[in-house]
Design a protein around this motif. Structure first.
Motif, PDB file in Angstrom:
ATOM      1  N   MET A 141       0.849  -1.188   0.000  1.00 51.93           N
ATOM      2  CA  MET A 141       0.000   0.000   0.000  1.00 51.93           C
ATOM      3  C   MET A 141       0.886   1.240   0.000  1.00 51.93           C
ATOM      4  O   MET A 141       1.678   1.439   0.902  1.00 51.93           O
ATOM      5  CB  MET A 141      -0.906   0.039   1.218  1.00 51.93           C
ATOM      6  CG  MET A 141      -1.888   1.186   1.163  1.00 51.93           C
ATOM      7  SD  MET A 141      -2.989   1.168   2.565  1.00 51.93           S
ATOM      8  CE  MET A 141      -2.646   2.767   3.235  1.00 51.93           C
ATOM      9  N   ASP A 142       0.752   2.035  -1.029  1.00 50.50           N
ATOM     10  CA  ASP A 142       1.494   3.285  -1.128  1.00 50.50           C
ATOM     11  C   ASP A 142       0.546   4.443  -0.871  1.00 50.50           C
ATOM     12  O   ASP A 142      -0.541   4.489  -1.427  1.00 50.50           O
ATOM     13  CB  ASP A 142       2.109   3.452  -2.528  1.00 50.50           C
ATOM     14  CG  ASP A 142       3.249   2.484  -2.780  1.00 50.50           C
ATOM     15  OD1 ASP A 142       3.876   2.048  -1.810  1.00 50.50           O
ATOM     16  OD2 ASP A 142       3.498   2.172  -3.952  1.00 50.50           O
ATOM     17  N   ARG A 143       0.981   5.370  -0.075  1.00 45.17           N
ATOM     18  CA  ARG A 143       0.174   6.567   0.179  1.00 45.17           C
ATOM     19  C   ARG A 143       0.492   7.665  -0.830  1.00 45.17           C
ATOM     20  O   ARG A 143      -0.163   8.690  -0.863  1.00 45.17           O
ATOM     21  CB  ARG A 143       0.396   7.068   1.592  1.00 45.17           C
ATOM     22  CG  ARG A 143      -0.093   6.073   2.623  1.00 45.17           C
ATOM     23  CD  ARG A 143      -0.083   6.694   4.007  1.00 45.17           C
ATOM     24  NE  ARG A 143      -0.456   5.730   5.001  1.00 45.17           N
ATOM     25  CZ  ARG A 143      -1.703   5.531   5.412  1.00 45.17           C
ATOM     26  NH1 ARG A 143      -2.672   6.220   4.898  1.00 45.17           N
ATOM     27  NH2 ARG A 143      -1.968   4.638   6.330  1.00 45.17           N
ATOM     28  N   GLU A 144       1.499   7.476  -1.615  1.00 46.76           N
ATOM     29  CA  GLU A 144       1.885   8.450  -2.644  1.00 46.76           C
ATOM     30  C   GLU A 144       1.891   7.739  -3.992  1.00 46.76           C
ATOM     31  O   GLU A 144       2.283   6.579  -4.058  1.00 46.76           O
ATOM     32  CB  GLU A 144       3.263   9.033  -2.358  1.00 46.76           C
ATOM     33  CG  GLU A 144       3.334   9.848  -1.079  1.00 46.76           C
ATOM     34  CD  GLU A 144       2.502  11.110  -1.118  1.00 46.76           C
ATOM     35  OE1 GLU A 144       2.375  11.702  -2.209  1.00 46.76           O
ATOM     36  OE2 GLU A 144       1.972  11.499  -0.081  1.00 46.76           O
ATOM     37  N   PRO A 145       1.527   8.336  -5.048  1.00 41.41           N
ATOM     38  CA  PRO A 145       1.042   9.702  -5.129  1.00 41.41           C
ATOM     39  C   PRO A 145      -0.397   9.808  -4.648  1.00 41.41           C
ATOM     40  O   PRO A 145      -1.186   8.884  -4.807  1.00 41.41           O
ATOM     41  CB  PRO A 145       1.126  10.021  -6.616  1.00 41.41           C
ATOM     42  CG  PRO A 145       0.974   8.704  -7.292  1.00 41.41           C
ATOM     43  CD  PRO A 145       1.583   7.699  -6.359  1.00 41.41           C
TER      44      PRO A 145
END
Length: 190
Positions: A141-145
């Motif tokens: 899980m990436d919070r960016e972009p």
């Protein structure tokens, strides 16, 4: 009394309106660009192995649009530094035709217009999104972009919309209370 030519004068506008309605119902939605992100932190050299792998990846993504889930991910390449990881996601309510058109448009726009030499890119259209990177992001899980898109259109039924928002707020509050419960009481039957 209306003459035959009077009926003809009324029939022409009715036929034109009928034709416009039929055409609007039959035509597929044109992909509508929303946003893209391609941080200029890593770029590749044109005609490099990375570009070749990226082209293969985009070709594979656009040819696998028929997936029942509207989602597909793949990596292309073997050597560190030239591997490309990518995925697509189509909205669940779009047809396979709309998904294919959206993905084809996105892939073309990414490499030709928005991110021609970037190793990392994400593009959102109304019906789908495409993402690729030189680092694996699968299962993470990436919070960016992060992109916040605002709908400026009016809702057809503001009362129903407000009710739905209240239900969501209530559910979020219930989840928050359940997660914040410091103790759980167990009921025992004597």
């Amino acid at each position: 009394m209306t003459t035959p030519s009077g009926y003809m004068n009324m029939a022409v506008p009715i036929m034109i309106i009928w034709l416009l309605i039929i055409l609007s119902l039959c035509s597929e939605a044109i992909p509508e660009y929303r946003y893209h992100v391609c941080p200029n932190t890593t770029t590749f050299t044109p005609n490099s192995t990375y570009q070749s792998n990226l082209n293969q990846l985009l070709s594979s993504l656009t040819s696998n649009f028929t997936r029942d889930t509207g989602f597909y991910n793949i990596s292309v390449g073997q050597d560190p530094g030239t591997v490309v990881y990518g995925l697509f996601l189509c909205r669940g309510d779009v047809t396979i035709t709309v998904c294919q058109e959206c993905l084809t448009t996105e892939a073309k726009d990414l490499v030709e217009e928005y991110c021609p030499t970037e190793k990392v890119a994400v593009i959102w259209y109304d019906h789908c999104m495409v993402r690729y990177s030189n680092e694996s992001f699968f299962g993470r899980m990436d919070r960016e972009p992060t992109v916040i898109l605002v709908n400026t259109r009016e809702t057809a039924d503001p009362f129903q919309f407000d009710q739905l928002v209240q239900v969501i707020v209530s559910m979020n509050d219930t989840v928050r209370r359940a997660m914040d419960a410091s103790t759980v009481k167990l009921l025992t039957v004597p």
